[in-house]
Design a protein around this motif. Structure first.
Motif, PDB file in Angstrom:
ATOM      1  N   PRO A  38       0.822  -1.222   0.000  1.00 57.24           N
ATOM      2  CA  PRO A  38       0.000   0.000   0.000  1.00 57.24           C
ATOM      3  C   PRO A  38       0.847   1.259   0.000  1.00 57.24           C
ATOM      4  N   LEU A  39       0.256   2.322  -0.518  1.00 55.12           N
ATOM      5  CA  LEU A  39       0.993   3.559  -0.731  1.00 55.12           C
ATOM      6  C   LEU A  39       1.637   4.089   0.547  1.00 55.12           C
ATOM      7  N   HIS A  40       0.940   3.988   1.679  1.00 49.30           N
ATOM      8  CA  HIS A  40       1.495   4.544   2.916  1.00 49.30           C
ATOM      9  C   HIS A  40       2.727   3.779   3.401  1.00 49.30           C
ATOM     10  N   ARG A  41       2.980   2.617   2.798  1.00 45.82           N
ATOM     11  CA  ARG A  41       4.174   1.844   3.151  1.00 45.82           C
ATOM     12  C   ARG A  41       5.222   1.864   2.035  1.00 45.82           C
ATOM     13  N   LEU A  42       5.022   2.709   1.042  1.00 41.91           N
ATOM     14  CA  LEU A  42       5.955   2.788  -0.074  1.00 41.91           C
ATOM     15  C   LEU A  42       6.906   3.962   0.143  1.00 41.91           C
ATOM     16  N   GLU A  43       7.979   3.731   0.836  1.00 41.97           N
ATOM     17  CA  GLU A  43       8.973   4.777   1.012  1.00 41.97           C
ATOM     18  C   GLU A  43       9.664   5.054  -0.315  1.00 41.97           C
ATOM     19  N   GLY A  44       9.654   6.317  -0.704  1.00 41.80           N
ATOM     20  CA  GLY A  44      10.299   6.694  -1.958  1.00 41.80           C
ATOM     21  C   GLY A  44       9.338   6.915  -3.094  1.00 41.80           C
ATOM     22  N   VAL A  45       8.045   6.638  -2.903  1.00 46.18           N
ATOM     23  CA  VAL A  45       7.036   6.843  -3.947  1.00 46.18           C
ATOM     24  C   VAL A  45       5.933   7.741  -3.397  1.00 46.18           C
ATOM     25  N   ALA A  46       5.552   8.762  -4.174  1.00 41.92           N
ATOM     26  CA  ALA A  46       4.448   9.638  -3.785  1.00 41.92           C
ATOM     27  C   ALA A  46       3.493   9.773  -4.963  1.00 41.92           C
ATOM     28  N   LEU A  47       2.217   9.897  -4.647  1.00 43.58           N
ATOM     29  CA  LEU A  47       1.164  10.007  -5.653  1.00 43.58           C
ATOM     30  C   LEU A  47       0.438  11.335  -5.498  1.00 43.58           C
ATOM     31  N   VAL A  48       0.267  12.022  -6.626  1.00 41.79           N
ATOM     32  CA  VAL A  48      -0.622  13.180  -6.693  1.00 41.79           C
ATOM     33  C   VAL A  48      -1.828  12.721  -7.518  1.00 41.79           C
ATOM     34  N   PRO A  49      -2.929  12.362  -6.862  1.00 45.29           N
ATOM     35  CA  PRO A  49      -4.035  11.718  -7.569  1.00 45.29           C
ATOM     36  C   PRO A  49      -4.847  12.678  -8.421  1.00 45.29           C
ATOM     37  N   GLU A  50      -5.612  12.103  -9.327  1.00 48.70           N
ATOM     38  CA  GLU A  50      -6.510  12.888 -10.171  1.00 48.70           C
ATOM     39  C   GLU A  50      -7.504  13.652  -9.296  1.00 48.70           C
ATOM     40  N   GLY A  51      -7.788  14.892  -9.686  1.00 45.77           N
ATOM     41  CA  GLY A  51      -8.744  15.679  -8.932  1.00 45.77           C
ATOM     42  C   GLY A  51      -8.196  16.227  -7.632  1.00 45.77           C
ATOM     43  N   ARG A  52      -6.894  16.045  -7.405  1.00 43.54           N
ATOM     44  CA  ARG A  52      -6.181  16.592  -6.248  1.00 43.54           C
ATOM     45  C   ARG A  52      -6.535  15.909  -4.934  1.00 43.54           C
ATOM     46  N   VAL A  53      -7.798  15.560  -4.685  1.00 44.98           N
ATOM     47  CA  VAL A  53      -8.231  14.786  -3.517  1.00 44.98           C
ATOM     48  C   VAL A  53      -7.655  15.353  -2.223  1.00 44.98           C
ATOM     49  N   LEU A  54      -8.066  16.557  -1.895  1.00 44.90           N
ATOM     50  CA  LEU A  54      -7.669  17.176  -0.636  1.00 44.90           C
ATOM     51  C   LEU A  54      -8.833  17.111   0.342  1.00 44.90           C
ATOM     52  N   ALA A  55      -8.520  16.996   1.621  1.00 38.56           N
ATOM     53  CA  ALA A  55      -9.559  17.072   2.648  1.00 38.56           C
ATOM     54  C   ALA A  55      -9.918  18.544   2.824  1.00 38.56           C
ATOM     55  N   PRO A  56     -11.110  18.975   2.421  1.00 34.14           N
ATOM     56  CA  PRO A  56     -11.413  20.412   2.396  1.00 34.14           C
ATOM     57  C   PRO A  56     -11.410  21.085   3.754  1.00 34.14           C
ATOM     58  N   SER A  57     -11.639  20.319   4.822  1.00 37.53           N
ATOM     59  CA  SER A  57     -11.710  20.929   6.156  1.00 37.53           C
ATOM     60  C   SER A  57     -10.340  21.113   6.788  1.00 37.53           C
ATOM     61  N   LEU A  58      -9.306  20.485   6.224  1.00 37.99           N
ATOM     62  CA  LEU A  58      -7.963  20.621   6.786  1.00 37.99           C
ATOM     63  C   LEU A  58      -7.302  21.900   6.292  1.00 37.99           C
ATOM     64  N   SER A  59      -6.452  22.450   7.110  1.00 36.38           N
ATOM     65  CA  SER A  59      -5.689  23.630   6.700  1.00 36.38           C
ATOM     66  C   SER A  59      -4.554  23.208   5.770  1.00 36.38           C
ATOM     67  N   VAL A  60      -3.958  24.199   5.136  1.00 40.13           N
ATOM     68  CA  VAL A  60      -2.794  23.933   4.292  1.00 40.13           C
ATOM     69  C   VAL A  60      -1.686  23.292   5.120  1.00 40.13           C
ATOM     70  N   SER A  61      -1.452  23.797   6.308  1.00 42.71           N
ATOM     71  CA  SER A  61      -0.403  23.245   7.172  1.00 42.71           C
ATOM     72  C   SER A  61      -0.691  21.796   7.554  1.00 42.71           C
ATOM     73  N   GLU A  62      -1.933  21.497   7.914  1.00 44.01           N
ATOM     74  CA  GLU A  62      -2.310  20.130   8.291  1.00 44.01           C
ATOM     75  C   GLU A  62      -2.180  19.180   7.113  1.00 44.01           C
ATOM     76  N   THR A  63      -2.505  19.662   5.925  1.00 39.98           N
ATOM     77  CA  THR A  63      -2.393  18.834   4.724  1.00 39.98           C
ATOM     78  C   THR A  63      -0.937  18.469   4.458  1.00 39.98           C
ATOM     79  N   LEU A  64      -0.052  19.437   4.625  1.00 38.10           N
ATOM     80  CA  LEU A  64       1.379  19.155   4.443  1.00 38.10           C
ATOM     81  C   LEU A  64       1.863  18.152   5.474  1.00 38.10           C
ATOM     82  N   TRP A  65       1.428  18.321   6.706  1.00 36.92           N
ATOM     83  CA  TRP A  65       1.829  17.420   7.778  1.00 36.92           C
ATOM     84  C   TRP A  65       1.431  15.976   7.462  1.00 36.92           C
TER      85      TRP A  65
END
Length: 231
Positions: A69-96
């Motif tokens: 699974p992606l959360h166990r793939l060190e060295g691989v990151a995905l930017v999914p279609e449609g961005r898929v951001l949690a709208p209620s989270l702040s920019v800082s929380e999203t980065l975290w």
């Protein structure tokens, strides 16, 4: 280096991918193109362990990661279609969230590096992700992916819904990431945009590879666009 060999994915009796192989080296860009239903998103999901692989292997730097699974793939990151951001989270929380389980020092260092690359986000750390414009949301999704310090970055339709200016900003950033040694696999319906950015291309049709090579070769192939469009 990311390597796929003879990858096959099926949904019941439907063959989403059949016999797909590719390699992606550090600092290289590979464009995966095809019409809707060609298997592009299934390819991304298979690499990231989001769908089961029926046959074949996925390797990262020689190590088998098939189905991991992606959360166990060190060295691989995905930017999914449609961005898929949690709208209620702040920019800082999203980065975290993008950093995963790292020390506070590592988190701070990564965030400083990401904000240096995306200064437009630095003044919006407390702003909710759901209030960002399309271009800003894409920048945040890309920044979130970079918080994982990937060697391989996978993007699914990054230009979708963006203005020409925002699209140019995204691809300028991707070019900088390549110079930093990050391998970029980009799934993109805009054939000319993808080929103008990437070193090599892989063309899918009905889940099968039907064309591949250098983008210079693609520019000389008069029949490539007709093949993509199903003509």
């Amino acid at each position: 280096m990311l390597e796929l060999s003879n990858l096959c994915v099926r949904y019941g009796h439907i063959r989403a991918l059949e016999g797909v192989s590719l390699t992606l080296k550090a600092g290289e860009a590979l464009a995966v193109a095809g019409m809707n239903g060609a298997g592009k998103s299934s390819l991304v999901r298979a690499i990231c362990g989001l769908v089961p692989v029926r046959e074949g292997q996925v390797r990262l730097d020689g190590q088998a990661i098939t189905g991991r699974p992606l959360h166990r793939l060190e060295g691989v990151a995905l930017v999914p279609e449609g961005r898929v951001l949690a709208p209620s989270l702040s920019v800082s929380e999203t980065l975290w969230l993008g950093a995963g389980r790292v020390s506070a020092r590592t988190l701070a260092a990564r965030r400083d590096g990401v904000l240096a690359r995306f200064p437009e986000l630095a003044g919006r750390l407390t702003q909710r992700a759901g209030t960002l414009s399309g271009g800003e949301a894409t920048m945040l999704a890309l920044a979130r992916g970079l918080m994982a310090a990937p060697r391989i970055l996978i993007l699914d339709e990054p230009s979708l819904g963006l203005s020409p200016a925002a699209t140019a900003r995204v691809f300028d950033t991707l070019a900088e990431l390549r110079q930093d040694g990050i391998g970029v696999l980009i799934v993109e319906q805009n054939l000319h945009l993808a080929l103008g950015f990437a070193d090599r291309f892989l063309l899918l049709q009905h889940g099968r590879p039907v064309g591949e090579g250098s983008t210079a070769e693609a520019d000389r192939s008069a029949g490539l666009e007709e093949l993509l469009l199903g003509h």
